[in-house]
Design a protein around this motif. Structure first.
Motif, PDB file in Angstrom:
ATOM      1  N   VAL A  57       9.906  78.572  31.471  1.00 17.61           N
ATOM      2  CA  VAL A  57       9.062  78.074  30.376  1.00 17.61           C
ATOM      3  C   VAL A  57       8.200  79.194  29.795  1.00 17.61           C
ATOM      4  CG1 VAL A  57       7.197  76.469  29.777  1.00 17.61           C
ATOM      5  CG2 VAL A  57       9.042  75.725  31.270  1.00 17.61           C
ATOM      6  N   LYS A  58       7.712  80.080  30.664  1.00 20.97           N
ATOM      7  CA  LYS A  58       6.867  81.186  30.183  1.00 20.97           C
ATOM      8  C   LYS A  58       7.681  82.324  29.592  1.00 20.97           C
ATOM      9  CE  LYS A  58       3.452  83.179  32.308  1.00 20.97           C
ATOM     10  NZ  LYS A  58       2.060  83.261  31.895  1.00 20.97           N
ATOM     11  N   GLY A  59       8.971  82.397  29.978  1.00 21.37           N
ATOM     12  CA  GLY A  59       9.763  83.564  29.573  1.00 21.37           C
ATOM     13  C   GLY A  59       9.291  84.783  30.344  1.00 21.37           C
ATOM     14  N   ARG A  60       8.941  84.570  31.615  1.00 22.01           N
ATOM     15  CA  ARG A  60       8.376  85.642  32.444  1.00 22.01           C
ATOM     16  C   ARG A  60       9.471  86.370  33.217  1.00 22.01           C
ATOM     17  NH1 ARG A  60       2.817  85.684  34.884  1.00 22.01           N
ATOM     18  NH2 ARG A  60       2.838  86.686  36.904  1.00 22.01           N
ATOM     19  N   GLU A  61       9.349  87.692  33.316  1.00 21.83           N
ATOM     20  CA  GLU A  61      10.313  88.477  34.077  1.00 21.83           C
ATOM     21  C   GLU A  61      10.264  88.068  35.549  1.00 21.83           C
ATOM     22  OE1 GLU A  61       8.104  89.667  31.963  1.00 21.83           O
ATOM     23  OE2 GLU A  61       9.189  90.907  30.508  1.00 21.83           O
ATOM     24  N   PRO A 143       0.714  81.002  37.307  1.00 20.50           N
ATOM     25  CA  PRO A 143       0.274  82.093  36.439  1.00 20.50           C
ATOM     26  C   PRO A 143      -0.520  81.514  35.271  1.00 20.50           C
ATOM     27  CG  PRO A 143       2.565  81.572  35.993  1.00 20.50           C
ATOM     28  CD  PRO A 143       2.113  80.637  37.094  1.00 20.50           C
ATOM     29  N   SER A 144      -1.044  82.368  34.456  1.00 22.31           N
ATOM     30  CA  SER A 144      -1.811  81.909  33.296  1.00 22.31           C
ATOM     31  C   SER A 144      -0.905  81.109  32.355  1.00 22.31           C
ATOM     32  CB  SER A 144      -2.402  83.110  32.576  1.00 22.31           C
ATOM     33  OG  SER A 144      -1.388  84.061  32.311  1.00 22.31           O
ATOM     34  N   ALA A 145      -1.514  80.083  31.727  1.00 19.87           N
ATOM     35  CA  ALA A 145      -0.741  79.177  30.870  1.00 19.87           C
ATOM     36  C   ALA A 145      -0.578  79.774  29.472  1.00 19.87           C
ATOM     37  CB  ALA A 145      -1.427  77.817  30.810  1.00 19.87           C
ATOM     38  N   ASN A 146       0.373  80.698  29.357  1.00 19.91           N
ATOM     39  CA  ASN A 146       0.696  81.291  28.062  1.00 19.91           C
ATOM     40  C   ASN A 146       2.137  81.761  28.122  1.00 19.91           C
ATOM     41  OD1 ASN A 146      -0.805  83.329  29.925  1.00 19.91           O
ATOM     42  ND2 ASN A 146       0.616  84.561  28.726  1.00 19.91           N
ATOM     43  N   PRO A 147       2.838  81.709  26.985  1.00 21.90           N
ATOM     44  CA  PRO A 147       4.151  82.340  26.994  1.00 21.90           C
ATOM     45  C   PRO A 147       3.944  83.814  27.308  1.00 21.90           C
ATOM     46  CG  PRO A 147       3.817  81.034  25.006  1.00 21.90           C
ATOM     47  CD  PRO A 147       2.486  81.143  25.673  1.00 21.90           C
ATOM     48  N   PRO A 151      -1.702  85.949  24.528  1.00 22.17           N
ATOM     49  CA  PRO A 151      -3.022  85.776  25.161  1.00 22.17           C
ATOM     50  C   PRO A 151      -3.065  84.504  26.012  1.00 22.17           C
ATOM     51  CG  PRO A 151      -3.246  86.235  22.798  1.00 22.17           C
ATOM     52  CD  PRO A 151      -1.788  85.975  23.055  1.00 22.17           C
ATOM     53  N   SER A 152      -3.799  84.561  27.124  1.00 22.27           N
ATOM     54  CA  SER A 152      -3.893  83.425  28.038  1.00 22.27           C
ATOM     55  C   SER A 152      -4.692  82.277  27.425  1.00 22.27           C
ATOM     56  CB  SER A 152      -4.575  83.868  29.331  1.00 22.27           C
ATOM     57  OG  SER A 152      -3.922  85.004  29.862  1.00 22.27           O
ATOM     58  N   SER A 153      -4.395  81.055  27.874  1.00 25.66           N
ATOM     59  CA  SER A 153      -5.142  79.865  27.415  1.00 25.66           C
ATOM     60  C   SER A 153      -6.470  79.792  28.132  1.00 25.66           C
ATOM     61  CB  SER A 153      -4.371  78.590  27.757  1.00 25.66           C
ATOM     62  OG  SER A 153      -3.173  78.506  27.059  1.00 25.66           O
ATOM     63  N   LEU A 180     -11.380  85.099  31.638  1.00 27.11           N
ATOM     64  CA  LEU A 180     -10.422  86.172  31.951  1.00 27.11           C
ATOM     65  C   LEU A 180      -9.782  85.846  33.299  1.00 27.11           C
ATOM     66  CD1 LEU A 180     -12.298  89.512  31.127  1.00 27.11           C
ATOM     67  CD2 LEU A 180     -10.678  88.269  29.687  1.00 27.11           C
ATOM     68  N   GLU A 181      -8.520  86.268  33.490  1.00 30.34           N
ATOM     69  CA  GLU A 181      -7.835  85.996  34.740  1.00 30.34           C
ATOM     70  C   GLU A 181      -8.561  86.655  35.913  1.00 30.34           C
ATOM     71  OE1 GLU A 181      -6.696  87.569  32.225  1.00 30.34           O
ATOM     72  OE2 GLU A 181      -4.883  86.639  31.413  1.00 30.34           O
ATOM     73  N   SER A 182      -8.255  86.125  37.119  1.00 30.16           N
ATOM     74  CA  SER A 182      -8.926  86.601  38.326  1.00 30.16           C
ATOM     75  C   SER A 182      -8.733  88.099  38.576  1.00 30.16           C
ATOM     76  CB  SER A 182      -8.371  85.837  39.538  1.00 30.16           C
ATOM     77  OG  SER A 182      -6.977  86.067  39.647  1.00 30.16           O
ATOM     78  N   ARG A 234       3.710  94.711  28.639  1.00 33.96           N
ATOM     79  CA  ARG A 234       2.842  94.473  27.486  1.00 33.96           C
ATOM     80  C   ARG A 234       2.312  93.053  27.643  1.00 33.96           C
ATOM     81  NH1 ARG A 234       4.438  92.306  22.475  1.00 33.96           N
ATOM     82  NH2 ARG A 234       2.882  92.682  20.858  1.00 33.96           N
ATOM     83  N   HIS A 235       1.088  92.827  27.229  1.00 33.39           N
ATOM     84  CA  HIS A 235       0.462  91.576  27.610  1.00 33.39           C
ATOM     85  C   HIS A 235      -0.642  91.196  26.648  1.00 33.39           C
ATOM     86  CE1 HIS A 235       0.066  89.370  31.678  1.00 33.39           C
ATOM     87  NE2 HIS A 235      -0.077  88.527  30.686  1.00 33.39           N
ATOM     88  N   TYR A 236      -1.016  89.941  26.672  1.00 33.53           N
ATOM     89  CA  TYR A 236      -2.219  89.445  25.983  1.00 33.53           C
ATOM     90  C   TYR A 236      -2.212  89.681  24.474  1.00 33.53           C
ATOM     91  CZ  TYR A 236      -3.637  90.400  30.803  1.00 33.53           C
ATOM     92  OH  TYR A 236      -3.687  90.509  32.151  1.00 33.53           O
TER      93      TYR A 236
HETATM   94 MG    MG Z   1      -0.843  86.090  32.791  1.00 35.21          MG
END
Ligand code: MG
Ligand code: AMP
Length: 367
Positions: A57-61, A143-147, A151-153, A180-182, A234-236
């Motif tokens: 769902v996130k498209g995460r590696e 993980p953070s709720a974002n594709p 940017p994270s929700s 911000l994430e932990s 690459r992120h956020y």
């Molecule tokens: Mg994240």
């Protein structure tokens, strides 16, 4: 997919709604839920199939491990090898925006930990999250709720926009208190892998030892160490090209006044009040001296900037101390390390990104 929306009171979570969400977790479903840092997208950490759905769902590696959330120390010690001294310290510190990386006991499938034999564990400081994990009776990988890369929700509305129709349940509650994430701390090497609102000083006070800060912590370019796989991506990043301004604050007005294309500026209230309006739109982060506010508002600003329809955005830079280290880590990545300190630097970026009719941008020389 029909997403069930559960609105849950942050201070007095409704028992029947927590029970519904916990049942969904136990059945292997994906549940978006609030924490004090950002919203998380969670599934039963012991269920490899359920967690695969998070990656999809996130498209995460697949090599980017998930943080596993627990509601008590016993649950933490079931999935990670935490020695006696650290156990005592964590029992005092948690719940907190601090994730620790330790050797895995092997109970959580390798696919959840990105193929590593270590595991990242955290106890979130949020009633809804703690009651959900407790009621489910299993650790929740979240993980953070974002594709991936976005940017994270930090609010229910962000999570809805990203995941309605894509997950089984979304819990709507208050905005994230910290934004911000932990902080991720490797307990074996005492290196901060990702900075957060739980600062280096907080870590050193709690554990009584010096923590390491290096290029990985800062989120500097070209860092690809496998030690924390997530830090190399690459992120956020908003879709709007984002550039970080690192020059003198007083020179920025002059630099931006020559811009003829539509842009947005994201910065402190103080910087925003100095800037000309012109073609620019401003997104205020809060007062410069309240870094907690700036952290809390940062992702919302990065999400909002895409609704402006600007050709590019400029974000102010901060010092790497205290919470500033976490803010700068996110901004370095969000801006793909594209920074400028003077008019010439900005022009080069505009050209490189093919933005607007850059020939029209008669950017003033800053000297
Ligand atoms: Mg994240
Ligand atoms: P997110 O879940 O989106 O907040 O990202 C989790 C972060 O924790 C990423 O930067 C991961 O690389 C890091 N992480 C999770 N598990 C581990 C681990 N076992 N070792 C090192 N870093 C980890």
């Amino acid at each position: 997919m029909r997403t069930r929306i559960l609105r849950i009171d942050a201070d007095k979570p409704q028992k029947e709604k927590i029970a519904q969400a916990a049942t969904a977790i136990r059945k292997g479903k994906v549940v978006v839920f609030p924490t004090e840092t950002v919203y998380g997208i969670g599934a039963n950490a012991l269920d490899a199939r359920a967690c695969r759905e998070i990656f999809r769902v996130k498209g995460r590696e697949g090599d980017n491990p998930l943080i596993v959330h627990v509601s008590d120390m016993e649950m933490a010690c079931g999935i990670g090898r935490i020695d006696g001294r650290n156990r005592k310290i964590l029992a005092r510190v948690w719940p907190a925006p601090l994730t620790v990386v330790v050797k895995s006991t092997g109970k959580v499938p390798r696919s959840v930990t990105g193929g590593l034999d270590t595991i990242a564990i955290r106890m979130p400081d949020n009633k809804v999250a703690l009651e959900l994990i407790g009621k489910a009776g299993v650790p929740i990988a979240a993980p953070s709720a974002n594709p991936s890369k976005m940017p994270s929700s930090t609010a229910f509305r962000h999570a809805l926009r990203y995941f309605k129709g894509k997950v089984d349940v979304i819990i709507g509650s208050k905005d994230s208190r910290l934004g911000l994430e932990s902080t991720v701390l490797d307990l074996r090497t005492f290196a901060i892998l990702r900075p957060g609102v739980f600062t280096k000083r907080d870590i050193e006070t709690a554990f009584g030892r010096k923590a390491r800060v290096d290029a990985v912590t800062k989120g500097e370019k070209g860092v690809t160490k496998a030690i924390s796989p997530g830090t190399k991506y690459r992120h956020y990043a908003p879709s709007t090209p984002l550039f970080m301004y690192t020059g003198r604050k007083s020179a920025l007005t002059g630099i931006l006044s020559g811009i003829r294309t539509r842009y947005a500026f994201i910065g402190t209230d103080e910087a925003c009040s100095m800037l000309p309006i012109g073609k620019g739109r401003k997104i205020q982060l809060g007062r410069r001296r309240d870094m907690g506010d700036i952290a809390r508002n940062l992702f919302d600003a990065l999400i909002r900037v895409d609704s402006i329809g600007a050709d590019f955005a400029v974000v102010e830079s901060f010092s790497d101390s205290g919470i500033g280290l976490a803010i700068m880590n996110r901004l370095r990545k969000a801006s793909s390390h594209s920074g400028f300190s003077d008019a010439k630097g900005l022009l080069i970026l505009l050209k490189r990104y093919g933005i607007g009719a850059h020939e029209d941008n008669k950017v003033q020389s800053s000297h």
